[in-house]
Structure formats: structure tokens, C-alpha cells
Design an enzyme around this catalytic site. Structure first.
Site, PDB file in Angstrom:
ATOM      1  N   GLU A  52      70.284  53.527  75.054  1.00  0.00           N
ATOM      2  CA  GLU A  52      68.974  52.916  74.833  1.00  0.00           C
ATOM      3  C   GLU A  52      68.739  52.591  73.357  1.00  0.00           C
ATOM      4  O   GLU A  52      68.191  51.543  73.013  1.00  0.00           O
ATOM      5  CB  GLU A  52      67.842  53.850  75.295  1.00  0.00           C
ATOM      6  CG  GLU A  52      67.901  54.236  76.751  1.00  0.00           C
ATOM      7  CD  GLU A  52      68.578  55.587  76.960  1.00  0.00           C
ATOM      8  OE1 GLU A  52      69.717  55.784  76.478  1.00  0.00           O
ATOM      9  OE2 GLU A  52      67.975  56.449  77.608  1.00  0.00           O
ATOM     10  N   CYS A  83      65.051  58.825  73.052  1.00  0.00           N
ATOM     11  CA  CYS A  83      65.054  57.477  73.604  1.00  0.00           C
ATOM     12  C   CYS A  83      63.674  57.069  74.105  1.00  0.00           C
ATOM     13  O   CYS A  83      63.264  55.918  73.928  1.00  0.00           O
ATOM     14  CB  CYS A  83      66.103  57.362  74.700  1.00  0.00           C
ATOM     15  SG  CYS A  83      67.782  57.534  74.045  1.00  0.00           S
TER      16      CYS A  83
END
Length: 145
Positions: A52, A83
Site C-alpha cells: 500500500e 498503511c
């Protein structure tokens, strides 16, 4: 939706082939994939190179912006705290994830950072192609133990 998650799964498979944890991510804008990537933590020996984080970084560079409010993120595993924070900070519009993460998931499994009153909270949906995403991780870790 499944088309983009399938692309994230393809990226996760590449990560596994590179001996990294099989997590893949795709960022979509206006029905077009603008970034496809995967975990690079083991490859680069860098704790923050989650799929991510790499995807958000590349999308910001590709679009020459720090705000991704017209983008959707597809990732094969529920985001961790780092993330989830990056998703919030980047203004991602929608998050779709595959497998739930009972050890570090921050979209409902351990905690839910997306229910806190931050400025930018994505819509989020879990369990997309969950079995396929979970089996990649299970199979990978079976070979490591």
C-alpha cells in the site's frame, strides 16, 4: 471490482516469487489502473515497503499530487496501522481489501482506524476474493515454517 482485486492478486504472486510476503496492491482512477505493485519489505530490507505504501507513493508521483481523493485502492490484505494511516493521509476515496488480518488489521480486525474522526476517511469493503487472498498467505507461510 473483482477485476482489480485479481490484478492485486497477480502482484501478490510476484511478491511470493521474489520471496516476499504475498501482498499486492492496485490503485485505480477513472476506471484505469494507475499503479500495480507488491510488498518489497524482504527484497529491499525495509520495514515500511508494504504494497500500500509503495502504491500510494507511486500514485502521488504519477499524478503529481499528494491527494488521491479520486482514487480507489485494492489490496489483498487488510491494512496494518501504518498503511491505514497512509490511506487516511493520502485521501484515498475507497479501499477494497481481500483477506482480514486478525493480528494487525486496522479496518475492523484488531481496531478500526477508519471510524476515528480524521479529515479524510475512505469508504472501505473487506472480504473481496477473500479465499484467494488468504490462501496466498497461508501457502507462503507454510513453506517458511
Amino acid at each position: 471490482m473483482n477485476t482489480y482485486m485479481a490484478k492485486a492478486i497477480e502482484e501478490a504472486i510476484i511478491a511470493a516469487q521474489e520471496d516476499d510476503v504475498p501482498i499486492g496492491a492496485v490503485i485505480v482512477r477513472n476506471d484505469e489502473i494507475i499503479v500495480k505493485t507488491h510488498n518489497r519489505r524482504n527484497i529491499e530490507k525495509n520495514a515500511i515497503l508494504h504494497a500500500e505504501i509503495i502504491a500510494i507513493d507511486e500514485a502521488c508521483k504519477n499524478l503529481n499530487t499528494r491527494v488521491l481523493s479520486d482514487c480507489d485502492l485494492y489490496v489483498t490484505l487488510e491494512p496494518c496501522p501504518m498503511c491505514a494511516g497512509a490511506i487516511i493521509q493520502s485521501g484515498i476515496r475507497r479501499l477494497y481489501f481481500g483477506a482480514y488480518d486478525p493480528k494487525a488489521g486496522c479496518a475492523g480486525s484488531v481496531t478500526d482506524l477508519f471510524t476515528l474522526p480524521f479529515n479524510s476517511i475512505p469508504e472501505y469493503y473487506g472480504g473481496i476474493m477473500e479465499d484467494e487472498c488468504a490462501s496466498l498467505l497461508t501457502d507462503f507461510f507454510k513453506t517458511k515454517r
